[in-house]
Write a protein that holds these residues in place. Sequence first.
Motif, PDB file in Angstrom:
ATOM      1  N   ASP A   1      -2.073  31.098   6.890  1.00 18.19           N
ATOM      2  CA  ASP A   1      -0.474  31.372   6.731  1.00 18.19           C
ATOM      3  C   ASP A   1      -0.300  33.227   6.514  1.00 18.19           C
ATOM      4  N   ARG A   2      -1.142  33.431   5.393  1.00 16.08           N
ATOM      5  CA  ARG A   2      -0.841  34.795   5.150  1.00 16.08           C
ATOM      6  C   ARG A   2      -1.441  35.666   6.183  1.00 16.08           C
ATOM      7  N   LEU A   3      -2.285  35.111   6.927  1.00 17.14           N
ATOM      8  CA  LEU A   3      -2.855  35.978   7.915  1.00 17.14           C
ATOM      9  C   LEU A   3      -1.923  36.095   9.251  1.00 17.14           C
ATOM     10  N   GLN A   4      -1.369  35.070   9.362  1.00 14.32           N
ATOM     11  CA  GLN A   4      -0.073  35.035  10.382  1.00 14.32           C
ATOM     12  C   GLN A   4       0.956  36.009   9.991  1.00 14.32           C
ATOM     13  N   PHE A   5       1.181  35.984   8.903  1.00 14.93           N
ATOM     14  CA  PHE A   5       2.300  36.921   8.268  1.00 14.93           C
ATOM     15  C   PHE A   5       1.884  38.392   8.410  1.00 14.93           C
ATOM     16  N   ALA A   6       0.672  38.610   8.052  1.00 14.81           N
ATOM     17  CA  ALA A   6       0.053  39.933   8.384  1.00 14.81           C
ATOM     18  C   ALA A   6      -0.281  40.292   9.633  1.00 14.81           C
ATOM     19  N   THR A   7      -0.303  39.417  10.776  1.00 12.85           N
ATOM     20  CA  THR A   7      -0.516  39.816  12.126  1.00 12.85           C
ATOM     21  C   THR A   7       0.821  40.002  12.456  1.00 12.85           C
ATOM     22  N   GLN A   8       1.892  39.479  12.484  1.00 17.04           N
ATOM     23  CA  GLN A   8       3.252  39.890  12.807  1.00 17.04           C
ATOM     24  C   GLN A   8       3.678  41.211  12.324  1.00 17.04           C
ATOM     25  N   HIS A   9       3.315  41.316  11.279  1.00 11.61           N
ATOM     26  CA  HIS A   9       3.897  42.986  10.534  1.00 11.61           C
ATOM     27  C   HIS A   9       2.816  43.889  10.899  1.00 11.61           C
ATOM     28  N   LEU A  10       1.822  43.530  11.236  1.00 13.10           N
ATOM     29  CA  LEU A  10       0.948  44.692  11.766  1.00 13.10           C
ATOM     30  C   LEU A  10       1.284  45.110  13.306  1.00 13.10           C
ATOM     31  N   GLY A  11       1.794  44.137  14.033  1.00  9.95           N
ATOM     32  CA  GLY A  11       2.326  44.397  15.506  1.00  9.95           C
ATOM     33  C   GLY A  11       3.631  44.999  15.172  1.00  9.95           C
ATOM     34  N   GLU A  12       4.447  44.843  14.367  1.00 13.73           N
ATOM     35  CA  GLU A  12       5.867  45.369  14.138  1.00 13.73           C
ATOM     36  C   GLU A  12       5.542  46.794  13.469  1.00 13.73           C
ATOM     37  N   ALA A  13       4.559  46.990  12.747  1.00 17.51           N
ATOM     38  CA  ALA A  13       4.127  48.361  12.302  1.00 17.51           C
ATOM     39  C   ALA A  13       3.619  49.174  13.173  1.00 17.51           C
ATOM     40  N   ARG A  14       2.731  48.802  14.229  1.00 21.30           N
ATOM     41  CA  ARG A  14       2.372  49.596  15.402  1.00 21.30           C
ATOM     42  C   ARG A  14       3.443  49.759  16.252  1.00 21.30           C
ATOM     43  N   THR A  15       4.660  48.964  16.669  1.00 20.79           N
ATOM     44  CA  THR A  15       5.622  49.096  17.431  1.00 20.79           C
ATOM     45  C   THR A  15       6.505  50.311  16.906  1.00 20.79           C
TER      46      THR A  15
ATOM     47  N   ALA B   1      -4.456  51.339  10.791  1.00 22.98           N
ATOM     48  CA  ALA B   1      -5.703  51.319  11.224  1.00 22.98           C
ATOM     49  C   ALA B   1      -6.814  50.383  10.178  1.00 22.98           C
ATOM     50  N   ASN B   2      -6.962  50.798   9.125  1.00 22.20           N
ATOM     51  CA  ASN B   2      -7.626  50.107   8.230  1.00 22.20           C
ATOM     52  C   ASN B   2      -7.069  48.734   7.753  1.00 22.20           C
ATOM     53  N   ALA B   3      -5.926  48.292   7.861  1.00 25.25           N
ATOM     54  CA  ALA B   3      -5.137  47.257   7.806  1.00 25.25           C
ATOM     55  C   ALA B   3      -5.697  46.331   9.024  1.00 25.25           C
ATOM     56  N   GLU B   4      -5.350  46.990  10.042  1.00 30.39           N
ATOM     57  CA  GLU B   4      -5.696  46.084  11.166  1.00 30.39           C
ATOM     58  C   GLU B   4      -7.144  45.714  11.277  1.00 30.39           C
ATOM     59  N   ALA B   5      -8.003  46.656  10.775  1.00 32.53           N
ATOM     60  CA  ALA B   5      -9.499  46.190  10.745  1.00 32.53           C
ATOM     61  C   ALA B   5      -9.776  45.199   9.656  1.00 32.53           C
ATOM     62  N   ALA B   6      -9.092  45.157   8.589  1.00 33.08           N
ATOM     63  CA  ALA B   6      -9.305  44.166   7.630  1.00 33.08           C
ATOM     64  C   ALA B   6      -8.678  42.965   8.101  1.00 33.08           C
ATOM     65  N   ALA B   7      -7.996  42.723   8.814  1.00 34.54           N
ATOM     66  CA  ALA B   7      -7.249  41.635   9.339  1.00 34.54           C
ATOM     67  C   ALA B   7      -8.137  40.998  10.464  1.00 34.54           C
ATOM     68  N   ALA B   8      -8.676  41.821  11.120  1.00 30.23           N
ATOM     69  CA  ALA B   8      -9.590  41.539  12.448  1.00 30.23           C
ATOM     70  C   ALA B   8     -10.658  40.778  11.828  1.00 30.23           C
ATOM     71  N   ARG B   9     -11.238  41.090  10.639  1.00 32.59           N
ATOM     72  CA  ARG B   9     -12.461  40.367  10.020  1.00 32.59           C
ATOM     73  C   ARG B   9     -11.882  39.169   9.395  1.00 32.59           C
ATOM     74  N   LEU B  10     -10.807  38.570   9.094  1.00 32.43           N
ATOM     75  CA  LEU B  10     -10.149  37.605   8.222  1.00 32.43           C
ATOM     76  C   LEU B  10     -10.424  36.173   9.243  1.00 32.43           C
ATOM     77  N   PRO B  11     -10.223  35.995  10.623  1.00 36.62           N
ATOM     78  CA  PRO B  11     -10.480  34.777  11.170  1.00 36.62           C
ATOM     79  C   PRO B  11     -11.731  34.227  10.712  1.00 36.62           C
TER      80      PRO B  11
ATOM     81  N   ALA C   1       1.723  43.991   5.218  1.00 37.47           N
ATOM     82  CA  ALA C   1       0.638  43.301   5.850  1.00 37.47           C
ATOM     83  C   ALA C   1      -0.651  43.265   4.812  1.00 37.47           C
ATOM     84  N   GLU C   2      -0.746  44.798   4.303  1.00 39.43           N
ATOM     85  CA  GLU C   2      -1.942  44.817   3.295  1.00 39.43           C
ATOM     86  C   GLU C   2      -2.001  43.678   2.343  1.00 39.43           C
ATOM     87  N   GLY C   3      -0.646  43.436   1.759  1.00 33.58           N
ATOM     88  CA  GLY C   3      -0.695  42.583   0.767  1.00 33.58           C
ATOM     89  C   GLY C   3      -1.105  40.977   1.294  1.00 33.58           C
ATOM     90  N   ALA C   4      -0.570  40.806   2.247  1.00 33.60           N
ATOM     91  CA  ALA C   4      -1.009  39.534   2.956  1.00 33.60           C
ATOM     92  C   ALA C   4      -2.470  39.314   3.108  1.00 33.60           C
TER      93      ALA C   4
END
Length: 686
Positions: free
Chosen positions: A393-407, A349-359, A424-427
Amino acid sequence: MHIRRLAAGLGAAALLLLTAPAAGGAPAVDPVTLDGPGQITDQVGALGSRKPDVEDALRRLDTEHGVQLFVAYVRNFAGRGAQDWADATATKNGLGQNDVLLAVATRDRQYAVSAATDSGFTEDQIREVNATAIEPALRQNDWAGAAIGGADGLGAVLAGDPVPAPAITPGPANPGGDGGAEQFTASDVIIPVVAVGGAGAAALYLFSSRRRKRKDTGGGEPAGWGGDGGAPPVTPLPELDDRAKQLLVETDDAIRTSQEELGFAAAQFGEATAAPFDQAVTSAKEELTRAFRLRQQLDDAYPEDDATRRAMLEEIVHRCTEANKRLDAESASFDQLRQMVTKAPEVLANAEAAAARLPERITAAETALTAMTGEYAESAVTAIAGHPAEARDRLQFATQHLGEARTALDAGDGNTAAVHVRAAEGAVDQAETLAGAVLRREGELREAAAKTAAAIRDTQADLADARGMVTGTRQDESTADLRGRIGRAESVLAEVGREVAAGRYDPLSVLRRVEEADAGLEEALTGAREREDGERRASALLDQALLTARSEVDAARDFITTHRGGIGTRARTRLHEAERHLDQAESLGATDPATALQHAQRADQLGEEARRLAEDDVSGYGGFGGPVPMGGGLNTGMLGGLILGGMLGGGGRRGGGFGGGFGGGFNPGSFGGAGTTGRMGGGGRF
């Protein structure tokens, strides 16, 4: 005397060769490369016809729980402890979070289980599997039963069930024997004797020849030839130098990764909870800084003699080792704190929130870059020109792995979810660093532009004072030096005046050159000025120098951190030295601005050199299919950027081997030293 000793030694060697086969000793087995494909390495034929049964058990564990159990049967562990051998083999083969290794030495009757510390298993659980499902089978030579019991036991732990006892089928006590060591023929004796005899004759001739040569040149007996006080062989200097460089890079990466992990932990649990780990990182950084300072001295223009060079290289190795030990001492506690598997929902949840702020953050960086490109000279934005694209590019990588983590989490697979979340956190962290660097540069350029006019006025005033000092005075060496400084300042002012008038200039470069020219004048005018006025001017120059120094050091640090997979020791060495000088400048600023200014200027120079060397390393990096183009700013593309950022690889420190979606496994790091296996387990004799 020396010849008799040598002859006696050769005789003993021959005796050893003659008697070694009869002793029946099996050859030592160093940590092995596991057989592939498959999860079974059987060097002694221990499984025999029951190998398919073992394969079924391993497949069942993988299918039902996503854990791969690798098994390795060898004769012995090469004199190493069972756990050490198993951990070293797991590390050598890149076993990661979802991989467990069962290693069995059939002749020496030892075994060990090796699992990642963040595998989701506890040491108590592994001990229970060992005691209930593995060791009873091994004691009755049921080699296949031990592997089957281990797989079923691990599966039971993951399912929350009691560990079942295996159904035991006894087998041979020493499968494979000792590799045929007992059987030998006369030729097996004759050949070693001839070899020893030939070696003895050659050695005696070489010894006599060297002894005569030493005497002819007035030297004493050669060291290490059986004489009293002979020194053991030492590592050749080139090899020691390579080892020191490798350790510097590995330790630097370990500290950077540990700092990233520390940031995640502090955000999740608070600064107070993370304090012990922060202290460990600080201590490790201090050791590494001292090691890099030695490397800088070795790289400078003043060569050391071999003895001094060896001592410095050995100290580098020692300090890197101590830095890694300091991190490793806290790695288990840190893993326990984060508990990525059990706390995966919260961390996700924390990583998803951080990724949501990135765009929004990346869009702001792109807008800022466009504005800077139109307003300033190209040199002002070269260091950050490719950062927004890399951040996406890093955000795209993070987004994919956040999705896979959620699955994975929705499917109840906490182990897989944890691996994807960590990647995802590192990306996300690197994307934030890249975008932040662009926005920081925008502020630095505006601040430098605002300071430029005042810096030019101050330099013009110093020029007027300096011209007054040389007018009508007797020409001597000091006057000639001052005239040279005056000429330099006049040239710089004329040059920057033209650049500023042209409209698109580099404020940081202009401010740096004006400050350096003015500092030269200020140094010559110090004795002629009132103390208070001199301190004021020194503080003003320091303020300008710190702005440019921080800008260069920060740019180099961000670049090296986000591209560390392709950067060697030279750039890292310059960066650490730049950071050290910058720290000195900031700490001395209030009490000794003149000395602080010198440190700031040196930090600026080293920071610029570090960034340039790092960009050169990345430009020639071939780790993902060829050099990286640098035209118009670095943009490596997603795959290249992830490799350079340290997020993709075929194994390595504390991770690796998990299949990602970009043509290879990703390798999320963790808190700990270079080479940290992050593995636990248990075992012993049976």
